[in-house]
Scaffold this active site. Structure first.
Site, short mmCIF file in Angstrom:
data_model
loop_
_atom_site.label_atom_id
_atom_site.label_comp_id
_atom_site.label_asym_id
_atom_site.label_seq_id
_atom_site.Cartn_x
_atom_site.Cartn_y
_atom_site.Cartn_z
NE ARG A 1 -4.02 -1.73 -0.05
CZ ARG A 1 -5.25 -2.02 0.98
NH1 ARG A 1 -5.51 -0.96 1.53
NH2 ARG A 1 -6.11 -2.96 0.49
NE ARG B 1 -7.36 5.58 1.85
CZ ARG B 1 -7.97 4.91 2.81
NH1 ARG B 1 -9.12 5.64 3.34
NH2 ARG B 1 -8.02 3.48 3.13
NE ARG C 1 -9.16 7.40 -6.68
CZ ARG C 1 -9.50 6.71 -5.39
NH1 ARG C 1 -8.77 5.83 -4.80
NH2 ARG C 1 -10.75 6.82 -5.00
CG ASP D 1 -8.56 -3.70 -4.63
OD1 ASP D 1 -8.23 -3.08 -3.67
OD2 ASP D 1 -9.53 -4.58 -4.30
CE1 TYR E 1 -12.92 -7.70 1.27
CE2 TYR E 1 -11.27 -8.98 0.52
CZ TYR E 1 -11.66 -7.84 1.18
OH TYR E 1 -10.75 -7.42 1.95
O1 1CP Z 1 0.46 0.57 -3.15
C1 1CP Z 1 -0.41 -0.33 -3.16
O2 1CP Z 1 -0.16 -1.38 -2.72
C2 1CP Z 1 -1.61 -0.26 -3.76
C3 1CP Z 1 -2.16 -1.28 -4.75
C4 1CP Z 1 -3.47 -1.88 -3.98
C5 1CP Z 1 -3.35 -3.26 -3.46
C6 1CP Z 1 -2.09 -4.44 -3.63
C7 1CP Z 1 -4.70 -1.78 -3.43
C8 1CP Z 1 -5.05 -0.48 -3.75
N1 1CP Z 1 -5.19 -2.74 -3.00
C9 1CP Z 1 -4.26 -3.68 -2.79
C10 1CP Z 1 -4.86 -5.09 -2.62
C11 1CP Z 1 -6.01 -5.59 -1.69
N2 1CP Z 1 -7.27 -4.96 -1.83
C12 1CP Z 1 -5.77 -6.47 -0.46
C13 1CP Z 1 -4.61 -7.22 -0.51
C14 1CP Z 1 -3.83 -6.21 0.25
C15 1CP Z 1 -4.04 -6.12 1.64
O3 1CP Z 1 -4.10 -7.10 2.46
O4 1CP Z 1 -4.31 -5.05 2.18
C16 1CP Z 1 -6.85 -6.35 -0.13
C17 1CP Z 1 -7.55 -7.40 0.84
C18 1CP Z 1 -7.90 -5.62 -0.84
C19 1CP Z 1 -9.33 -5.38 -0.44
C20 1CP Z 1 -9.46 -3.87 -0.17
N3 1CP Z 1 -9.37 -2.85 -1.30
C21 1CP Z 1 -9.75 -3.27 0.97
C22 1CP Z 1 -9.61 -3.79 2.54
C23 1CP Z 1 -11.21 -4.09 2.88
C24 1CP Z 1 -10.89 -4.90 4.22
O5 1CP Z 1 -11.60 -6.25 3.83
O6 1CP Z 1 -10.70 -4.74 5.15
C25 1CP Z 1 -9.75 -1.78 0.91
C26 1CP Z 1 -9.99 -0.77 1.85
C27 1CP Z 1 -9.59 -1.71 -0.50
C28 1CP Z 1 -9.70 -0.25 -1.42
C29 1CP Z 1 -8.32 0.16 -1.79
N4 1CP Z 1 -7.45 -0.58 -2.57
C30 1CP Z 1 -6.28 0.08 -2.91
C31 1CP Z 1 -6.56 1.41 -2.24
C32 1CP Z 1 -5.52 2.46 -2.38
C33 1CP Z 1 -7.65 1.36 -1.74
C34 1CP Z 1 -8.32 2.52 -0.87
C35 1CP Z 1 -9.32 3.00 -1.57
C36 1CP Z 1 -9.21 4.49 -1.99
O7 1CP Z 1 -7.94 5.02 -1.86
O8 1CP Z 1 -10.14 5.37 -2.50
#
Ligand code: 1CP
Length: 341
Positions: free
Chosen positions: A21, A25, A34, A70, A146
């Site tokens: 991540r 943000r 964004r 994602d 999910y």
């Molecule tokens: O730098 C990076 O890593 C950005 C790329 C990235 C990756 C590798 C994002 C962007 N998401 C992910 C993978 C991801 N998505 C995972 C595996 C990594 C981890 O364990 O954190 C998972 C579980 C998700 C699902 C997901 N997407 C969640 C978690 C929800 C939960 O179950 O608790 C969330 C909050 C997202 C949204 C998301 N994905 C990525 C961003 C930057 C965001 C936030 C949304 C935004 O900025 O508007």
């Protein structure tokens, strides 16, 4: 590339680091770009994906760039109705709970992720030769959680109930998700990523025995299908201290470790022979420079101990993702420290 060297048992020219991540943000430039765009819409815009992937590399000089995407992107691309809701995460319009739901799951066609492979081309043009581009996918279990729950969950109640009560249906669902994951990784590998990470973020909710029976065969198929590319395959989940050996056995070249298990202990648990990645607690980045320096020194020591005992290498990372409130300056200084310590 220092990251690839560490993943493959060679001596890196500097200690490699990237942060899960790292694009997100915590960066004002990310929030700015964004501001008026939805998350999913952004993930299918090649120029934007390229820009957001590059932001943390430019700012922090990390040795890895993680593709901005994602884990639900291939599901969306295949035609599953879902959204990524700010402050919540993925939300599935029609959760997958019955035999009919599983039978109706779409397959992923290569053309459906053309925007992602186009983005990879743009990133490879911009990325320094020494920085590895890491592609990724969600592992079948974490994707299933999910789809079945309909969104994030604390207990994985419906997921584990389907697994235990309807094993045939469970394996059918996992098989379909495994196909999608393989398709998404093949597309990224053909486009030229230097490494891939399989995120089984929530597998830590399972016992080792349950993981072995209901999850490992599917993740093993993913790992086997991408082995032929000869690029390092990283396998990561949160709270997976009890699963590290099983998660390595499915075919990982690098095992991701969260902050709960010291790296030298983790290397011993997996029987050495693979590289290790981790494992700074993301909250340490908020605790001030003295604490960051102390904790990084400890992790580097434990990583060196792991390598001395037979681990192939150590890639520094967090134990899970950067928290949004993290001061980006602290990340930049941590990278400097990792490169000089
Ligand atoms: O730098 C990076 O890593 C950005 C790329 C990235 C990756 C590798 C994002 C962007 N998401 C992910 C993978 C991801 N998505 C995972 C595996 C990594 C981890 O364990 O954190 C998972 C579980 C998700 C699902 C997901 N997407 C969640 C978690 C929800 C939960 O179950 O608790 C969330 C909050 C997202 C949204 C998301 N994905 C990525 C961003 C930057 C965001 C936030 C949304 C935004 O900025 O508007």
């Amino acid at each position: 590339m220092p990251l690839i060297a560490a993943a493959t048992g060679k001596t890196p020219s500097r200690r490699p680091v990237w942060f899960m991540r790292q694009a997100g943000r915590s960066l004002p430039e990310y929030r700015a770009i964004r501001a008026n765009r939805g998350m999913l819409e952004s993930c299918f815009d090649p120029a934007l994906v390229c820009e957001i992937t590059m932001q943390p590399v430019r700012r922090h000089d990390t040795d890895g760039a993680i593709l901005f995407s994602d884990i639900v992107v291939p599901l969306k691309a295949a035609g599953i109705d879902l959204d990524i809701v700010a402050g919540t995460g993925p939300v599935i319009a029609d959760p997958v709970r019955t035999a009919a739901d599983v039978a109706a799951l779409p397959r992923l066609e290569r053309g459906e992720v053309g925007a992602i492979t186009a983005a990879i081309g743009l990133i490879l043009d911009e990325l320094p030769d020494t920085t590895a581009l890491i592609g990724f996918a969600g592992a079948p279990f974490t994707l299933a959680s999910y789809l079945i729950e309909g969104g994030p969950s604390r207990t994985y109640q419906r997921t584990k109930t389907m697994m235990l009560a309807e094993p045939a249906l469970w394996h059918e669902l996992m098989g379909a998700l495994t196909d999608i994951t393989i398709g998404f990784l093949h597309a990224q590998l053909d486009a030229g990523v230097d490494a891939v990470q399989l995120f089984d973020s929530w597998a830590g909710a399972l016992s080792a025995a349950t993981y072995e029976t209901y999850v490992a065969p599917h993740s093993a198929r993913v790992m086997a299908e991408v082995a032929g590319y000869g690029v390092p395959r990283i396998h990561f989940g949160v709270g997976t201290g009890e699963l590290l050996a099983a998660m390595t056995e499915v075919g990982a070249d690098v095992i991701g470790v969260d902050w709960r298990v010291p790296l030298d202990v983790a290397a011993e648990r997996v029987g050495y022979g693979v590289a290790i990645q981790g494992n700074l607690d993301p909250t340490v980045l908020m605790a001030g420079h003295a604490v960051i320096e102390r904790e990084l020194a400890r992790i580097i020591r434990e990583g060196e101990r792991a390598v001395d005992a037979g681990a192939l290498g150590h890639i520094l990372n967090l134990g899970h993702g950067v928290l949004p409130d993290t001061d980006p300056e602290a990340i930049t200084r941590a990278v400097e420290l990792i490169h000089t310590l």
